[in-house]
Design a protein around this motif. Structure first.
Motif, short mmCIF file in Angstrom:
data_model
loop_
_atom_site.label_atom_id
_atom_site.label_comp_id
_atom_site.label_asym_id
_atom_site.label_seq_id
_atom_site.Cartn_x
_atom_site.Cartn_y
_atom_site.Cartn_z
N ILE A 65 0.85 -1.18 0.00
CA ILE A 65 0.00 0.00 0.00
C ILE A 65 0.89 1.23 0.00
O ILE A 65 2.03 1.20 0.48
CB ILE A 65 -0.95 -0.01 1.22
N ASN A 66 0.37 2.32 -0.54
CA ASN A 66 1.14 3.57 -0.66
C ASN A 66 0.31 4.72 -0.10
O ASN A 66 -0.91 4.78 -0.33
CB ASN A 66 1.52 3.84 -2.12
N VAL A 67 0.98 5.64 0.62
CA VAL A 67 0.30 6.78 1.24
C VAL A 67 1.03 8.05 0.87
O VAL A 67 2.27 8.11 0.91
CB VAL A 67 0.23 6.62 2.78
N LYS A 68 0.28 9.10 0.53
CA LYS A 68 0.84 10.43 0.25
C LYS A 68 0.05 11.48 1.03
O LYS A 68 -1.14 11.36 1.23
CB LYS A 68 0.77 10.75 -1.25
N LEU A 95 2.60 18.48 -2.19
CA LEU A 95 3.08 17.26 -1.57
C LEU A 95 4.04 17.60 -0.43
O LEU A 95 4.96 18.40 -0.60
CB LEU A 95 3.78 16.38 -2.60
N ILE A 96 3.83 17.00 0.73
CA ILE A 96 4.70 17.21 1.88
C ILE A 96 5.26 15.88 2.35
O ILE A 96 4.68 14.82 2.11
CB ILE A 96 3.96 17.93 3.03
N VAL A 111 2.12 12.56 9.84
CA VAL A 111 2.84 13.70 9.30
C VAL A 111 2.82 14.82 10.34
O VAL A 111 1.86 14.97 11.09
CB VAL A 111 2.20 14.19 7.97
N THR A 112 3.92 15.57 10.40
CA THR A 112 4.06 16.68 11.34
C THR A 112 4.11 17.99 10.56
O THR A 112 4.89 18.11 9.60
CB THR A 112 5.32 16.53 12.20
N VAL A 113 3.31 18.96 10.98
CA VAL A 113 3.17 20.22 10.26
C VAL A 113 3.39 21.37 11.22
O VAL A 113 2.89 21.35 12.35
CB VAL A 113 1.78 20.34 9.60
N MET A 114 4.16 22.38 10.77
CA MET A 114 4.31 23.62 11.52
C MET A 114 3.15 24.55 11.13
O MET A 114 3.03 24.97 9.99
CB MET A 114 5.65 24.29 11.19
N THR A 135 -4.46 16.59 3.27
CA THR A 135 -5.13 15.50 2.57
C THR A 135 -4.27 14.25 2.62
O THR A 135 -3.08 14.29 2.29
CB THR A 135 -5.40 15.87 1.10
N CYS A 136 -4.88 13.14 3.05
CA CYS A 136 -4.23 11.83 3.06
C CYS A 136 -4.74 11.04 1.84
O CYS A 136 -5.95 10.89 1.66
CB CYS A 136 -4.53 11.08 4.35
N GLN A 137 -3.80 10.54 1.03
CA GLN A 137 -4.15 9.81 -0.20
C GLN A 137 -3.61 8.39 -0.10
O GLN A 137 -2.41 8.19 0.11
CB GLN A 137 -3.57 10.52 -1.42
#
Length: 497
Positions: free
Chosen positions: A174-177, A184-185, A207-210, A221-223
């Motif tokens: 499986i692949n996640v973006k 894209l981050i 995922v970690t976001v500032m 968005t999680c893909q």
């Protein structure tokens, strides 16, 4: 008669049984065959699985069954005499085609399936022949992903972690973006684990976001991509769900000092905050007030909020010097407070140097006053110096004539004794009682000073002080005659060197 011993009868019995029992080699020679053509079948959850098996006619008496697995752990999938099995014949009337259908396939249906021919004996059913087996792979579609964020709101400039989850998929590849507003981050490697008591897998990606102040309208968005999907599965998360922007500015705007019994409006402005849940409380000298307008909440183009609250106070003498406080409570954080003081003037006129200016205007007025005072003192000093100089410039009641130096090249008075030097002057009059005495000599130089107006008294004379005045030479003129009583003149004799 001697009896001979009995020969055991079991070899005959075994021979009879062996002669009655068909065995694989014999049946093969008779032409019986069992054919299971599928080596591997892939099917998705919810679909119908088809397993093919055919036999030739003329085989031994016995049933044809489908088993899942082999050995002690096998499970009967199809048995014509057992309707509880979930495998169903594709064609019930055929004696050679034993293809079965398994509807609504589940992940647990993954395994190896065998088509088996049994031989019916007096002892029961015995294995006669089996197929090579069909490997069934059930592809499970991932569930729609879910995205979760921190439980508490996060202020700008701090990091927040977000997790994307999906489960029930097979195989495990499986692949996640991750995307932030279609950009894209980078994210951590996904964690794929098998689910207990199941053949499927589950996914967890973080995922970690500032966070920033302008992320109110941003989305994460999680893909998810998988072999069972024709299009990726996505789930979005609005950052406004977790972002908290504290008020950037809290301002209390009073209208200045007011007259007695007038009304002053104190306004509290709260700017640049999110979300819009703000509580405003007014206090008078630390005690909560029951009055105050309903806050007016407005949204800015950036998605932030602004709010204004106003309280009206009557300027009675008892409230002079009272402190009014606007207390702002946002999202359960520590309150923000701003104060303003009410000053009441008896005249009813507003003072320009009100304490509301926080001392800035008062400082300006003091500075202007000092500068004006210094300038005034300078002007007075200049006027005083001019007056002193003018007073020193006034002459005493006498007349002095200083004859300029004669150069060596000029003609001396000895060569021309009749030449006279004179000057006509108009000047200010002063009274002096002197006799009019005119001494005329051909060896004299004189200055004749004519006044513009006759003095009031016949005995008044006007004198002048003359410093460094060059008297022009003139041709000999007749000796001056006594003037009329209305004339004013000065006669100065200069002795020759």
């Amino acid at each position: 008669m001697e009896l001979l011993p009995r020969r055991p009868a079991w070899p005959l019995t075994c021979l009879v049984l062996l002669s009655l029992r068909p065995w694989p080699g014999a049946d093969a020679q008779a032409g019986f065959q069992l054919h299971q053509p599928q080596k591997e079948v892939s099917v998705r959850v919810g679909e119908t699985l088809t397993l093919s098996c055919t036999v030739t006619a003329g085989g031994p008496i016995g049933a044809v069954k489908w088993l899942k697995g082999w050995g002690s752990g096998n499970e009967t999938i199809y048995d014509q005499k057992d309707p509880s099995t979930w495998g169903k014949r594709a064609g019930n009337d055929s004696s050679t085609d034993f293809t079965i259908l398994i509807r609504d396939v589940r992940p647990e249906d993954t395994g190896t399936y065998y088509c088996v021919k049994f031989h019916k004996t007096t002892a029961g059913e015995e294995l006669y022949q089996r197929g090579e087996g069909t490997v069934v792979v059930v592809q499970a579609r991932p569930s729609n992903p879910t995205v979760s964020g921190p439980r508490d709101r996060v202020e700008p400039g701090k990091t927040a972690s977000f997790t994307c989850n999906s489960w029930g998929f097979f195989p495990s590849d499986i692949n996640v973006k991750w995307f932030k507003d279609k950009t894209l981050i980078q994210s951590q490697l996904p964690n794929v684990t098998p689910e207990p008591s199941n053949f499927t897998y589950s996914l967890s990606s973080t995922v970690t976001v500032m966070l920033q102040k302008d992320d109110i309208r941003s989305e994460l968005t999680c893909q998810v991509l998988h072999t069972t999907l024709t299009a990726p599965l996505t789930r979005s998360y609005r950052l406004s769900q977790v972002l908290r922007v504290p008020p950037s500015k809290v301002v209390v705007q009073p209208s200045g000092s007011v007259g007695l019994n007038e009304t002053v409006n104190f306004t509290c402005e709260v700017q640049g905050f999110y979300p819009g849940s703000v509580t405003i409380t007014w206090l008078e000298n630390g005690k909560e007030m029951n009055t105050g307008s309903t806050p007016q909440l407005t949204e800015t183009p950036e998605g932030l909020f602004e709010l204004r609250s106003m309280v009206a106070v009557q300027a009675v003498q008892e409230k002079n010097g009272s402190v009014f406080t606007c207390r702002v409570l946002h999202e359960g954080q520590d309150p923000l407070s701003r104060n303003a003081t009410l000053w009441v003037t008896a005249s009813g006129q507003k003072e320009s140097n009100s304490p509301y200016t926080n001392g800035s205007s008062l400082f300006i007025y003091v500075a202007v006053g000092v500068v004006c005072t210094v300038l005034a003192l300078l002007v007075v000093a200049i006027l005083y110096l001019i007056r002193v100089k003018q007073s020193k410039g006034k002459s005493s009641p006498s007349a002095r004539l200083h004859e300029p130096e004669k150069s060596s090249g000029t003609t001396t008075q000895d060569s021309d004794p009749n030449n006279m030097t004179y000057a006509d002057l108009n000047f200010t009059k002063e009274k002096k009682n002197v006799q009019r005495v005119i001494e005329v000599s051909q060896q004299s130089e004189y200055a004749c000073i004519q006044g513009s107006q006759a003095p009031a008294s016949n005995d008044n004379l006007t004198y002048a002080d003359l410093d460094m005045v060059h008297l022009s030479k003139a041709p000999r003129r007749p000796a001056p005659c006594p003037e009329e009583t209305t004339s004013e003149y000065a006669s100065v004799q200069i002795q020759r060197q």
